[in-house]
Design a protein around this motif. Structure first.
Motif, mmCIF file in Angstrom:
data_model
loop_
_atom_site.group_PDB
_atom_site.id
_atom_site.type_symbol
_atom_site.label_atom_id
_atom_site.label_comp_id
_atom_site.label_asym_id
_atom_site.label_seq_id
_atom_site.Cartn_x
_atom_site.Cartn_y
_atom_site.Cartn_z
ATOM 1 N N THR B 180 0.846 -1.185 0.000
ATOM 2 C CA THR B 180 0.000 0.000 0.000
ATOM 3 C C THR B 180 0.879 1.232 0.000
ATOM 4 O O THR B 180 2.000 1.228 0.477
ATOM 5 C CB THR B 180 -0.934 0.020 1.219
ATOM 6 N N ASN B 181 0.315 2.281 -0.516
ATOM 7 C CA ASN B 181 1.118 3.437 -0.815
ATOM 8 C C ASN B 181 0.151 4.606 -0.644
ATOM 9 O O ASN B 181 -0.668 4.864 -1.514
ATOM 10 C CB ASN B 181 1.605 3.263 -2.254
ATOM 11 N N TYR B 182 0.231 5.227 0.533
ATOM 12 C CA TYR B 182 -0.788 6.231 0.854
ATOM 13 C C TYR B 182 -0.574 7.546 0.104
ATOM 14 O O TYR B 182 0.046 8.461 0.605
ATOM 15 C CB TYR B 182 -0.838 6.465 2.354
ATOM 16 N N THR B 183 -1.094 7.565 -1.106
ATOM 17 C CA THR B 183 -0.924 8.776 -1.893
ATOM 18 C C THR B 183 -2.191 9.613 -1.895
ATOM 19 O O THR B 183 -2.175 10.761 -2.298
ATOM 20 C CB THR B 183 -0.574 8.438 -3.352
ATOM 21 N N LEU B 184 -3.291 9.019 -1.430
ATOM 22 C CA LEU B 184 -4.572 9.701 -1.520
ATOM 23 C C LEU B 184 -4.807 10.574 -0.295
ATOM 24 O O LEU B 184 -5.862 10.525 0.323
ATOM 25 C CB LEU B 184 -5.695 8.677 -1.619
ATOM 26 N N HIS B 214 -15.244 6.810 -0.546
ATOM 27 C CA HIS B 214 -13.950 6.739 0.132
ATOM 28 C C HIS B 214 -13.272 5.375 -0.092
ATOM 29 O O HIS B 214 -12.100 5.311 -0.462
ATOM 30 C CB HIS B 214 -14.170 7.003 1.629
ATOM 31 N N VAL B 215 -14.017 4.288 0.100
ATOM 32 C CA VAL B 215 -13.384 2.970 -0.068
ATOM 33 C C VAL B 215 -13.151 2.647 -1.544
ATOM 34 O O VAL B 215 -12.197 1.958 -1.895
ATOM 35 C CB VAL B 215 -14.157 1.822 0.659
ATOM 36 N N MET B 216 -14.028 3.179 -2.427
ATOM 37 C CA MET B 216 -13.820 2.963 -3.868
ATOM 38 C C MET B 216 -12.548 3.668 -4.337
ATOM 39 O O MET B 216 -11.842 3.153 -5.204
ATOM 40 C CB MET B 216 -15.017 3.487 -4.666
ATOM 41 N N ALA B 217 -12.256 4.837 -3.775
ATOM 42 C CA ALA B 217 -11.023 5.557 -4.145
ATOM 43 C C ALA B 217 -9.814 4.690 -3.812
ATOM 44 O O ALA B 217 -8.849 4.627 -4.574
ATOM 45 C CB ALA B 217 -10.952 6.889 -3.410
ATOM 46 N N ARG B 221 -7.048 3.060 -6.510
ATOM 47 C CA ARG B 221 -5.610 3.256 -6.367
ATOM 48 C C ARG B 221 -4.849 1.939 -6.441
ATOM 49 O O ARG B 221 -3.797 1.826 -7.045
ATOM 50 C CB ARG B 221 -5.318 3.933 -5.037
ATOM 51 N N LEU B 222 -5.474 0.886 -5.841
ATOM 52 C CA LEU B 222 -4.817 -0.430 -5.842
ATOM 53 C C LEU B 222 -4.648 -0.979 -7.247
ATOM 54 O O LEU B 222 -3.695 -1.700 -7.527
ATOM 55 C CB LEU B 222 -5.653 -1.426 -5.043
#
Lengths: 226, 226
Positions: B180-184, B214-217, B221-222
């Motif tokens: 995971t890569n918290y870019t959002l 929120h969860v769809m975003a 991203r994944l």
């Protein structure tokens, strides 16, 4: 990481054993090396190995058979009571909450099952469906085969997490079995058949709707006096 | 009941200790009697008590503090890895499956939260929302406070089971943090605020929709290359 430093030697060794299981790709039922070999392999005493194995046993990662050895557990690391339900005081509220969670999760998982089920998974599902019917028709308890039926739908969905969560939720209901009263036998037979057929036809919408009807029937029954 | 007979003495004693915790209505952080008293109370040796306590410790039911004694664990029986994720080989698939489960569960839990949240719960939620924003704005990791925010929504829903499942699913994502890569970050701040406001207004529909977005975003991203 405060937690890391606090871990005991047996806990650390238990993590090493998990790594070993993964590295060697050991499957459910496979045998681990004996205590003596594990102790040599990890440079610790046999007492430490014994404690580490006990930790893994309580996590359902391994199972110890007296005289036969230590094996990878059939539950493959899924705890018996992962949600800590044994500590919930208000059992009646817990059952209602479990049913509400089933209403949220199971129709969507049934829809995913209709979309992604493989031939083999469907054959297995039909088998489980027949087993529930057999138990009901012959007056036996169908609680265990009911959990197996719902769990197989999660397997059909190809979602690992659902395949782990559904058995927990479905079997948790059994923890409070004194509150449940399986009177909806005919509804269960018909409902399960409808769900199975919809998944077999890969009809997502029908699978979702039949599952919704099935779990809603359970909710209705709970709200009636027993 | 084949299983019952196979249980070791420490396992049986651990069940008795759970009954004791329930009977005495011990809460998180409460202290248990010392080894000597427990041994006398349950007519077993201190070695057996020690093993039983170790079993409860591995189930996160009690926690042993060196020199201070044995206490009811803050995690209150919810396991660290209840779904056995440590044994899943394909971590990438597991993350996708976790996100799919969040899409199924969290919007509905947000709707229940909007319906049932109490004043105190909402105040706590606003606090958690601010904490995430603070971490993001000050460049700290917000993973832990993000889990706390989503867990508090489950508390607002008044559903015991959701309150136990959401932290597991939300924090499981951390097991695979390398994926995971918290870019959002900006999306997270805005999304969390919208969800919090909708729950505060007791607007079920808006709470469900903001959580879904929120969860769809996260799912979107994944599916993008990292």
């Amino acid at each position: 990481m405060e937690k890391q430093d606090e871990r005991s030697l047996p806990e650390k060794v238990s993590e090493r054993l998990i790594e070993y299981i993964l590295e060697k790709k050991l499957q459910k039922g496979d045998k681990l090396p004996n205590e003596h070999s594990l102790a040599q392999m990890l440079y610790v005493g046999r007492g430490t190995i014994r404690e580490a194995v006990r930790i893994l046993e309580s996590r359902n990662i391994v199972t110890v058979k007296q005289g036969a050895g230590t094996f990878v557990c059939e539950k493959y690391g899924v705890s018996d009571d992962p949600l800590g339900l044994c500590l919930i005081e208000n059992k009646e509220k817990a059952v209602k909450d479990l049913v509400d969670m089933r209403i949220i999760i199971e129709p969507e998982i049934a829809a995913l099952a209709a979309q992604y089920a493989k031939e083999d998974d469907i054959r297995e599902l039909e088998q489980r469906c027949l087993e529930v019917e057999y138990c009901i028709r012959s007056g036996k308890s169908h609680v265990k085969s009911d959990v197996a039926f719902h769990s197989q739908i999660a397997v059909c969905s190809q979602n690992y997490i659902a395949a782990n969560i559904i058995p927990i939720i479905a079997s948790s209901v059994r923890i409070f079995s004194e509150l449940t009263n399986y009177t909806l036998l005919e509804e269960t037979v018909v409902g399960h058949r409808e769900i199975t057929e919809a998944i077999k036809r890969h009809d997502c919408r029908d699978a979702r709707e039949s599952m919704m009807l099935h779990v809603m029937a359970n909710k209705r029954r709970l709200s009636q006096p027993l």
